[in-house]
Design a protein around this motif. Structure first.
Motif, mmCIF file in Angstrom:
data_model
loop_
_atom_site.group_PDB
_atom_site.id
_atom_site.type_symbol
_atom_site.label_atom_id
_atom_site.label_comp_id
_atom_site.label_asym_id
_atom_site.label_seq_id
_atom_site.Cartn_x
_atom_site.Cartn_y
_atom_site.Cartn_z
ATOM 1 N N SER A 640 0.848 -1.191 0.000
ATOM 2 C CA SER A 640 0.000 0.000 0.000
ATOM 3 C C SER A 640 0.887 1.246 0.000
ATOM 4 C CB SER A 640 -0.881 -0.024 1.250
ATOM 5 O OG SER A 640 -1.624 1.145 1.294
ATOM 6 N N LEU A 641 0.495 2.212 -0.780
ATOM 7 C CA LEU A 641 1.301 3.427 -0.881
ATOM 8 C C LEU A 641 0.466 4.597 -0.381
ATOM 9 C CD1 LEU A 641 3.997 4.484 -2.233
ATOM 10 C CD2 LEU A 641 2.550 5.064 -4.167
ATOM 11 N N SER A 642 0.993 5.292 0.609
ATOM 12 C CA SER A 642 0.212 6.398 1.190
ATOM 13 C C SER A 642 0.013 7.515 0.180
ATOM 14 C CB SER A 642 0.939 7.013 2.391
ATOM 15 O OG SER A 642 1.173 6.039 3.320
ATOM 16 N N THR A 672 -10.218 0.953 -13.705
ATOM 17 C CA THR A 672 -8.883 0.584 -13.222
ATOM 18 C C THR A 672 -8.774 0.864 -11.723
ATOM 19 O OG1 THR A 672 -7.955 1.129 -15.368
ATOM 20 C CG2 THR A 672 -6.396 0.966 -13.554
ATOM 21 N N TRP A 673 -9.262 2.034 -11.311
ATOM 22 C CA TRP A 673 -9.240 2.380 -9.887
ATOM 23 C C TRP A 673 -9.980 1.323 -9.057
ATOM 24 C CZ3 TRP A 673 -7.374 5.702 -6.262
ATOM 25 C CH2 TRP A 673 -8.068 5.766 -5.049
ATOM 26 N N LEU A 674 -11.160 0.930 -9.553
ATOM 27 C CA LEU A 674 -11.985 -0.021 -8.787
ATOM 28 C C LEU A 674 -11.360 -1.419 -8.772
ATOM 29 C CD1 LEU A 674 -15.450 1.150 -10.164
ATOM 30 C CD2 LEU A 674 -14.607 1.487 -7.836
ATOM 31 N N ASN A 675 -10.638 -1.754 -9.860
ATOM 32 C CA ASN A 675 -10.033 -3.094 -9.924
ATOM 33 C C ASN A 675 -8.735 -3.174 -9.150
ATOM 34 O OD1 ASN A 675 -12.032 -4.224 -11.470
ATOM 35 N ND2 ASN A 675 -11.077 -3.625 -13.407
ATOM 36 N N CYS A 676 -7.917 -2.153 -9.226
ATOM 37 C CA CYS A 676 -6.657 -2.145 -8.473
ATOM 38 C C CYS A 676 -6.133 -0.716 -8.412
ATOM 39 C CB CYS A 676 -5.618 -3.053 -9.133
ATOM 40 S SG CYS A 676 -4.040 -2.983 -8.258
ATOM 41 N N ARG A 677 -6.121 -0.191 -7.201
ATOM 42 C CA ARG A 677 -5.701 1.201 -7.047
ATOM 43 C C ARG A 677 -4.219 1.379 -7.396
ATOM 44 N NH1 ARG A 677 -8.329 3.750 -1.665
ATOM 45 N NH2 ARG A 677 -10.527 3.393 -2.148
ATOM 46 N N MET A 678 -3.451 0.314 -7.165
ATOM 47 C CA MET A 678 -2.016 0.434 -7.472
ATOM 48 C C MET A 678 -1.802 0.554 -8.976
ATOM 49 S SD MET A 678 0.800 0.778 -5.929
ATOM 50 C CE MET A 678 0.864 0.043 -4.306
ATOM 51 N N PHE A 936 -3.094 4.162 -2.283
ATOM 52 C CA PHE A 936 -3.038 3.287 -3.460
ATOM 53 C C PHE A 936 -2.647 1.895 -2.988
ATOM 54 C CE2 PHE A 936 -1.878 7.563 -4.927
ATOM 55 C CZ PHE A 936 -2.907 7.784 -5.825
ATOM 56 N N THR A 937 -3.577 0.969 -3.068
ATOM 57 C CA THR A 937 -3.297 -0.379 -2.540
ATOM 58 C C THR A 937 -3.360 -1.415 -3.664
ATOM 59 O OG1 THR A 937 -5.617 -0.427 -1.994
ATOM 60 C CG2 THR A 937 -4.114 -0.094 -0.166
ATOM 61 N N MET A 938 -2.664 -2.494 -3.428
ATOM 62 C CA MET A 938 -2.694 -3.574 -4.414
ATOM 63 C C MET A 938 -3.975 -4.381 -4.245
ATOM 64 S SD MET A 938 1.176 -4.949 -4.496
ATOM 65 C CE MET A 938 2.537 -3.809 -4.645
ATOM 66 N N CYS A 954 5.183 -5.035 -8.910
ATOM 67 C CA CYS A 954 4.532 -5.484 -7.670
ATOM 68 C C CYS A 954 5.092 -6.822 -7.207
ATOM 69 C CB CYS A 954 3.037 -5.657 -7.892
ATOM 70 S SG CYS A 954 2.215 -4.135 -8.254
ATOM 71 N N ARG A 955 5.932 -7.443 -8.070
ATOM 72 C CA ARG A 955 6.453 -8.794 -7.801
ATOM 73 C C ARG A 955 5.319 -9.774 -7.540
ATOM 74 N NH1 ARG A 955 11.986 -8.092 -4.931
ATOM 75 N NH2 ARG A 955 12.886 -6.574 -6.322
#
Ligand code: SF4
Length: 956
Positions: A640-642, A672-678, A936-938, A954-955
């Motif tokens: 997660s990225l602040s 895209t936001w709804l599927n993965c914020r990262m 922004f979270t994975m 994201c590895r």
């Protein structure tokens, strides 16, 4: 006292006054340097140094024959073969075969075997005694056993017949080859040694007067060596120094002692008794370390040196890092700690592991892929891209290569014109294709010379490229040699054959690294340790299969025949390795033995048999240790990225109303936001484009693009028409027009010409697209009325969001596939070529980030409905998804299963309710996208990562 110190002491004691008349023969040049150092330490007066030679150099001093390298020998062998047996085999087919034969001939010579007898074909077992007179009973029995079980006259399998056909050519080939080499004044190693040994046997070998020879630190001797040494001994001019002060000499069964015992028996030992009691057991502290990867072995070296505070500064004999697998040289050098200032490398580095080899390979692939048509030469774009991306190409052309790479990908080129590349980079020569095979080596030499020049230019502001220049010079030298051989033997070699030959030559090359051996940590291969001793040893890759090596050089001579004629077999190899290993354990105070414990490829993951022996021997009692890989996520990005203010500033600078960028946040961005914020962060905050790839096939994305554009082209003729249904119905019957529209669209999309498009799978894909387009036209023709309002047009709007501490307007919008009207309702039509989603939807579910299977398509269509509903006041504006694969099925409906959206008959009030619900959720989501505190979270749905272009970041 070290072995070489004791040898130096004896030499000084006996021949101190006439050292210049002494010749010392040692296993390696490095051993010679160390002996000189030991001699120098015995006196403070100036002293002549003895002559130092390796064994091959010793033999060369007794003959006028010039040593020939293995490539020259193969060319000569082929020449002789053709004269004897005609052109039954091409040079290309002959080369691998020739390599094996040269090895066999070399062994036959070194072990002075009778090639005529060895290569006899004994079909009648009674002949054996007559043919093999002179061999011992045991040897004759082994040969009898072999031919009895092999005899092709009793069981004529194809393999046996083939073996016999090759076998019977060998004796005449051996004789003719030797004669031919000798006539040219050349010899391979074995032949040269045999020439000297046979002269010694016949008593004709001339030995210079007044000189003495000292044979030091050798182990396994071949018959040529034994013969020469015996001769020198008989003449009373040679002394022998065997390194026999080892614990294993007390054990007659120990393989390491096999050769030294025999040597001592034949030649005696001039080194004298050691000053300590003979054969002390090894007294070091030993550790066997299993590491999970090769890289972790290399890293472990650095850790050991740091932990044990070993810097190599005190004494060069203090520490050796020994590599059983030369592959690890670069990883080890790359991970040495800063505390180690001086490193001396003495070992070979395989050329095939260098970047120059990979560049040459790519250049050769380019030549292979060249195709001439209409007077133009073109290359496969894959090969061009690999070459252009190579670091050596950057040396030649700077960053221009990157620009051209992007252009090739963008244009999705399948082939690239050679002259265009030559002009673009000003490197015409690099992109010319040699006419025939013999010209290829010269072409490569010219390219390498350009590269060499470029290394000097690049060095003015860059790192030293001296090692690269060494590689280049070596490769140029080998390539020129091959070119000369091809020319002098007048071989008409096909381009493909020549490329294969060059590749074989490059793959065999070993770049010799040799430094100042008397300083620093010593990094070396196993052979370099002969006659040397160290206080600390770190020994890497002690795996079964690597040490001892499992695959020995290929040979055509069966094991039993080798044994019967005294040629080395796997048993001798094992004794040699055993000696290399156990002799190293005499001196060390500490020894670390590492092996890779993960099986994979050729590695079995097992420790070497010598480590197993150490583990169970009471002499050693080593400690066992395991290196663990830290599996904690050392990722480039956290889960997660602040959210930082800076992120919002970037977003607003792009999507804010009146921003300079003037961009619209699209429904895809919201999905895209709804599927993965990262993923949203990478794409829309960092602006990282999804990597474009060269596409050699029409993949799903391109398939969808072609479908959309072809439909736009087809429907553009009926846009706005009041009679659209009739016209669409007519169009559905015009198959040729539909097909041609699709072909033209696909050619534009893929940047391919017609033949390229319609070759292979392309024609099947065009058929499918044509069928889908017809079905769609037919489906539309069944509407009672239809009016096309917009095709592939942009629609935009604004929303107010709270961001960066203020309320601000942001732009949203995008391109809708089609907007039409039927049965009084306006429809936002979205064409979908993928697998249909038919679940009932709820607005809340569309925006639910925690829901696994959201319906992106409906959200996107509703997004446009929300943008255009104001233009069509009082009408239903419906999301309409054309799942193209389903159009022909009887129960297909393009509408959404939700009250208010189920078709033109839906209730207006229900529609209004659902639209305002949608509007509200969209606003909420947009507010989150621009909020100051939404991180922004994975995604927790890892399935989504499988096809995500950012998954390496994201590895996942
Ligand atoms: S790899 Fe997975 S977590 Fe990372 S951005 Fe892509 S979808 Fe999100």
């Amino acid at each position: 006292m070290d072995f070489l110190d004791r040898v130096a002491y004896r030499l000084r004691e006996r021949y101190g006054d006439e050292m210049e008349k002494q010749t010392v023969v040692l296993p390696s040049r490095r051993a010679g340097l160390w002996l000189t150092r030991s001699l120098a330490r015995l006196t403070d007066k100036p002293l002549w140094s003895p002559s130092l030679l390796t064994v091959s150099e010793l033999f060369r001093t007794f003959t006028g024959l010039l040593p020939a390298d293995s490539d020259t020998q193969i060319f000569e062998l082929y020449n002789v073969f053709r004269k004897l047996f005609g052109e039954e085999m091409s040079f290309d087919d002959f080369w691998p075969w020739g390599e094996v034969i040269i090895n066999d001939f070399n062994d036959i010579d070194l072990y002075m075997a009778d090639a005529g007898k060895l290569y006899s074909n004994i079909s009648d077992l009674k002949e054996i005694d007559a043919v093999f007179g002179g061999l011992t009973d045991e040897q004759v029995e082994i040969i009898r056993g072999f031919w009895k079980s092999f005899n092709p006259s009793t069981s004529a399998s194809e393999a046996r017949l083939r073996f016999c056909s090759v076998w019977q050519k060998m004796a005449p080939l051996y004789t003719a080859f030797r004669e031919s080499m000798k006539a040219k004044g050349m010899a391979g190693d074995g032949m040269l040694c045999r020439e000297v040994a046979e002269k010694a046997l016949s008593g004709q070998l001339q030995v210079p007067e007044g000189r003495r020879w000292h044979i030091v630190g050798l182990n396994a001797l071949n018959n040529c060596e034994k013969t020469l040494f015996r001769y020198l001994k008989q003449m009373g001019v040679a002394e022998f120094y065997w390194d026999d002060d080892h614990f294993f000499m007390d054990d007659t069964e120990h393989k390491a002692s096999l050769f030294i015992r025999e040597n001592r028996r034949i030649f005696g030992n001039a080194v004298g008794k050691p000053d300590t009691s003979l054969h002390d057991p090894p007294g070091g502290l030993w550790q066997i370390i299993d590491a999970p990867t090769d890289t972790s072995q290399a890293r472990m070296v650095a850790q050991l040196l740091e932990d044990e505070e070993i810097t190599g500064e005190d004494d060069p004999t203090s520490t050796a890092v020994i590599l059983a697998d030369e592959k690890l040289l670069m990883p080890v050098l790359g991970s040495l700690p800063p505390s180690v200032e001086d490193v001396n490398v003495t070992m070979g580095h395989p050329f095939r592991l260098t970047s120059l080899y990979s560049f040459l390979k790519q250049l050769m692939a380019l030549i292979r892929s060249a195709r001439k048509s209409d007077g133009y030469i073109s290359f496969r774009s894959d090969d061009v891209l690999s070459l252009l991306r190579h670091q050596y190409f950057r040396l030649l052309a700077g960053t221009e290569g990157d620009i051209v790479v992007r252009e090739i990908i963008k244009a999705n080129m399948i082939r690239v014109n050679a002259s265009v590349l030559g002009e673009r980079f000003g490197l015409k020569q690099l992109f010319t294709v040699p006419e025939g095979g013999p010209e290829i080596p010269e072409h490569l030499v010219a390219v390498m010379e350009n590269l060499e020049e470029a290394t000097f230019t690049a060095e003015t502001d860059g790192p030293s490229l001296s090692v690269d220049r060494e590689y280049l010079r070596m490769a140029i030298h080998s390539t020129v040699r091959l070119a000369n051989l091809i020319r002098s033997y007048s071989l008409d070699i096909k381009p493909d054959t020549c490329l294969r030959l060059l590749d074989r030559v490059f793959r065999k090359m070993i770049v010799p690294f040799s430094g100042e051996p008397l300083r620093g940590i010593q990094v070396m291969g196993v052979l370099e340790t002969r006659a040397l001793e160290f206080r600390n040893i770190i020994f890497l890759s002690l795996n079964e299969g690597i040490f001892p090596r499992m695959s020995y050089d290929n040979t055509y001579i069966p094991y039993n025949i080798r044994r019967a004629f005294g040629l080395p077999t796997v048993n001798e190899h094992e004794s040699i390795y055993s000696y290399y290993f156990f002799r190293l354990l005499r001196k060390p105070a500490r020894g670390w033995f590492l092996y890779n414990s993960t099986s994979g490829g050729l590695n079995t993951g097992e420790m070497s048999r010598y480590l197993v022996r150490m583990s169970y021997s009471p002499l050693f009692t080593p400690r066992h240790r395991t290196v663990h890989i830290n599996v904690g996520r050392s990722r480039l990005m956290a889960e997660s990225l602040s959210r930082e203010q800076e992120h919002n500033m970037i977003l607003l600078s792009r999507y804010g109303k009146n921003s300079e960028a003037n961009k619209f946040l699209s429904p895809s961005a919201v999905n895209t936001w709804l599927n993965c914020r990262m993923r949203f962060y990478y794409r829309y905050v960092c602006g990282m484009p999804e990597e474009e790839m060269l596409e050699k096939e029409i993949d799903q994305r391109r398939f969808g693009n072609i479908m959309h554009e072809a439909l736009r082209r087809l429907y553009s003729t009926v846009k706005g028409s009041a009679d659209a249904v009739k016209e669409v119905s007519k169009m559905a019957g015009e198959r040729e027009q539909i097909r041609e529209t699709i072909i033209a669209t696909a050619m534009d999309e893929m940047h391919w010409d017609r033949p390229e498009l319609l070759s292979g799978k392309g024609v099947i894909i065009i058929d499918v697209l044509e069928r889908y387009a017809r079905e769609l036209l037919l489906y539309d023709s069944r509407h009672s009325d239809l009016r096309l309002l917009h095709l592939e047009e942009d629609f935009t709007g604004t929303f107010t969001v709270a961001s960066a501490g203020a309320r601000t307007e942001v732009m949203v919008g995008g391109r809708a596939d089609r907007i039409d009207m039927t049965d009084g309702a306006v429809r936002v039509v979205d064409y979908k070529t993928g697998a249909p989603k038919r679940d009932a939807i709820t607005i809340e579910g569309l925006f639910d980030e925690e829901k696994d299977k959201r319906n992106d398509a409906v959200l996107q269509a509703l997004f446009y409905c929300a943008l255009i509903r104001q233009i069509h006041r009082g009408r239903l504006v419906l999301p309409t998804i054309y799942w193209i694969q389903q159009l022909s099925s009887a129960d297909f409906t393009p509408y959404t299963r939700a009250p208010g959206l189920e078709g033109p008959e839906a209730l207006y009030e229900e529609w209004k309710t659902i639209m305002s619900d949608f509007q509200m959720h969209l606003e909420l989501t947009l507010n989150k996208i621009f909020a100051d505190n939404e991180d922004f979270t994975m995604t927790s749905f890892r399935r989504r990562c499988a096809c995500c272009p950012y998954r390496t970041l994201c590895r996942r």
